[in-house]
Design an enzyme around this catalytic site. Structure first.
Site, PDB file in Angstrom:
ATOM      1  N   ASP A  68      10.544 -10.405  50.196  1.00 35.06           N
ATOM      2  CA  ASP A  68      11.776 -10.386  49.413  1.00 35.06           C
ATOM      3  C   ASP A  68      12.527  -9.100  49.748  1.00 35.06           C
ATOM      4  OD1 ASP A  68      13.441 -11.441  47.128  1.00 35.06           O
ATOM      5  OD2 ASP A  68      12.970  -9.438  46.388  1.00 35.06           O
ATOM      6  N   GLU A 115      14.284 -15.023  52.811  1.00 43.52           N
ATOM      7  CA  GLU A 115      15.362 -15.785  52.196  1.00 43.52           C
ATOM      8  C   GLU A 115      16.607 -15.664  53.065  1.00 43.52           C
ATOM      9  OE1 GLU A 115      16.778 -16.403  47.586  1.00 43.52           O
ATOM     10  OE2 GLU A 115      15.831 -14.556  48.222  1.00 43.52           O
ATOM     11  N   ASP A 135      10.636  -8.607  42.081  1.00 40.42           N
ATOM     12  CA  ASP A 135      10.656  -8.788  43.529  1.00 40.42           C
ATOM     13  C   ASP A 135       9.346  -9.395  44.040  1.00 40.42           C
ATOM     14  OD1 ASP A 135      13.182  -7.719  43.535  1.00 40.42           O
ATOM     15  OD2 ASP A 135      12.491  -5.676  43.965  1.00 40.42           O
TER      16      ASP A 135
END
Ligand SMILES: [Zn+2]
Length: 420
Positions: free
Chosen positions: A200, A284, A366
């Site tokens: 992340d 992501e 996170d």
């Protein structure tokens, strides 16, 4: 272990003497002149006939012109203007591509009509090809001869078996000169047996891994911003057009360059470590352009260099036998509980801790997102390694139509294609 052929570049600093600096400035000047001349010629011809000459036609014209109008160009390698004209063609090709993409709604940024190059923005660069020989601490270039390198044994020495050298680009930045060589070489890819990891990317920490590792953000820009502010002020206090102003401006440039180098170093260390030790890395697909428009986040995001992170990770993964899985940005990785799947619809950016109201899981926001990303790798593990063309963040434009929420989940496999 298997062997692949990769295209890559090596960039390193040159240690030039005075006459070499003069020669490099002359080459960069010739490249800039040719680019600007070519741009004018293209515009004139297009206005008159509706068709612009190509780089090859322009180079022929320039060769004839050299004999009478620009005899000084004989002092530089013919590659410099020739490659500049090629760059101009490429600039137009990119412009036309973006125009087309804009029409079909795939590009929302500027279309970028080619602009003339100015010496005020920097001395620029020039590209050479032909007989280039690399030794351990010296590079031999056409016209410039043997030029010393500041770093020993970084560039692949020619002839090394399996290394094909295409061209060398010499560039200047804040008073330093660099050479970048473009090569195709063999790379043996190890059998990567590392674990699967979700990453992340954030602002608080540069990256949080699903195994709990937190990679802190150096935030160098913020720390150095004070110094930059002071240096900028010094510039405005100096008389316009004066030498002292130029000197002060150079100092600002150097400070910016310093920060850029430090940032690049951190990113390279992190991405290399990930690609070497993990077999599957799930990240992501952050819409960087969209996030940059949000001014509160802008500085911090630019600082962290998300797009660069992904770009480096992609090509390094191919070198070290890892796989990068990019998860759609519509996937609610931060809002979902990584243990039971409960969705926290009220979660805001300010909430640093994730608290699940269904199963009671409480953990760092996170880390929760990283664990979700890791899970998504498992669900897409049997998906095919699609080998299409994908060059980093630009692809995200295509995902625009995906419906937000679970239904829109889309995994984009980043292929081991083109890399630099
Ligand atoms: Zn839960």
């Amino acid at each position: 272990m298997r062997v692949i052929r990769v295209l890559r570049a090596y960039k390193t600093e040159l240690a030039l003497n005075h006459s070499q600096i003069t020669a490099c400035k002359r080459h960069a000047g010739a490249a800039r002149w040719a680019y600007n001349w070519g741009l004018r010629r293209k515009q004139e011809a297009y206005a008159a006939t509706g068709k612009a000459p190509t780089a090859i036609e322009l180079h022929r014209e320039l060769t004839a012109l050299k004999q009478i109008d620009v005899p000084w160009m004989y002092a530089v390698s013919k590659c410099a203007p020739q490659e500049a004209l090629r760059n101009l063609d490429a600039a137009f090709a990119h412009f036309f591509r973006r125009c087309l993409q804009r029409k079909t709604g795939k590009w929302s940024g500027k279309v970028g009509y080619p602009q003339p190059k100015s010496k005020k923005k920097g001395l620029g660069s020039f590209r050479l090809n032909g007989s280039i020989v690399v030794f351990s601490d010296v590079i031999q270039l056409p016209r410039l001869g043997r030029v010393r390198l500041k770093e020993r044994e970084y560039l692949p020495v020619t002839p090394t078996s399996g290394v094909k050298l295409f061209s060398a680009t010499v560039s200047e930045q804040s008073g330093r000169w660099y050479v970048s060589i473009q090569v195709e070489q063999e790379q043996s890819v190890p059998d990567n047996t590392g674990p699967v990891v979700g990453v992340d990317l954030g602002i608080k920490a540069l990256a949080t891994l699903s195994d709990g590792t937190v990679i802190p953000n150096p935030k160098r820009l913020k720390r150095a911003l004070k110094k930059i502010k002071r240096l900028h002020k010094a510039v405005t206090r100096k008389e316009k057009g004066g030498n002292n102003r130029k000197k002060a401006a150079r100092k600002v440039g150097k400070q910016y360059q310093r920060i850029a180098h430090q940032r690049a170093n951190t990113l390279h260390q992190v991405t290399t470590r990930l690609a070497k030790t993990k077999s599957v890395i799930v990240i992501e697909d952050l819409h960087v352009a969209g996030m940059l428009r949000n001014h509160h986040l802008a500085q911090a995001i630019a600082d962290a260099g998300f797009a660069e992170f992904r770009r480096q990770l992609t090509y390094k993964a191919a070198w070290y036998g890892a796989r990068v899985v990019v998860v759609s940005r519509w996937e609610p990785t931060s809002k979902r509980c990584s243990q039971c799947g409960w969705l926290d619809t009220d979660l805001t950016l300010a909430d640093r801790v994730f608290c699940c109201e269904a199963c009671g899981l409480t953990l760092d926001r996170d880390l929760n997102a990283a664990l979700n990303l890791r899970k998504l790798a498992a669900s897409s593990a049997d998906s095919q390694n699609a080998c299409g063309e994908d060059r980093s963040g630009r692809r995200s434009e295509d995902d625009g139509e995906t419906v937000p929420g679970e239904a829109g989940t889309k995994h984009v496999e980043v292929p081991c294609g083109l890399m630099r």
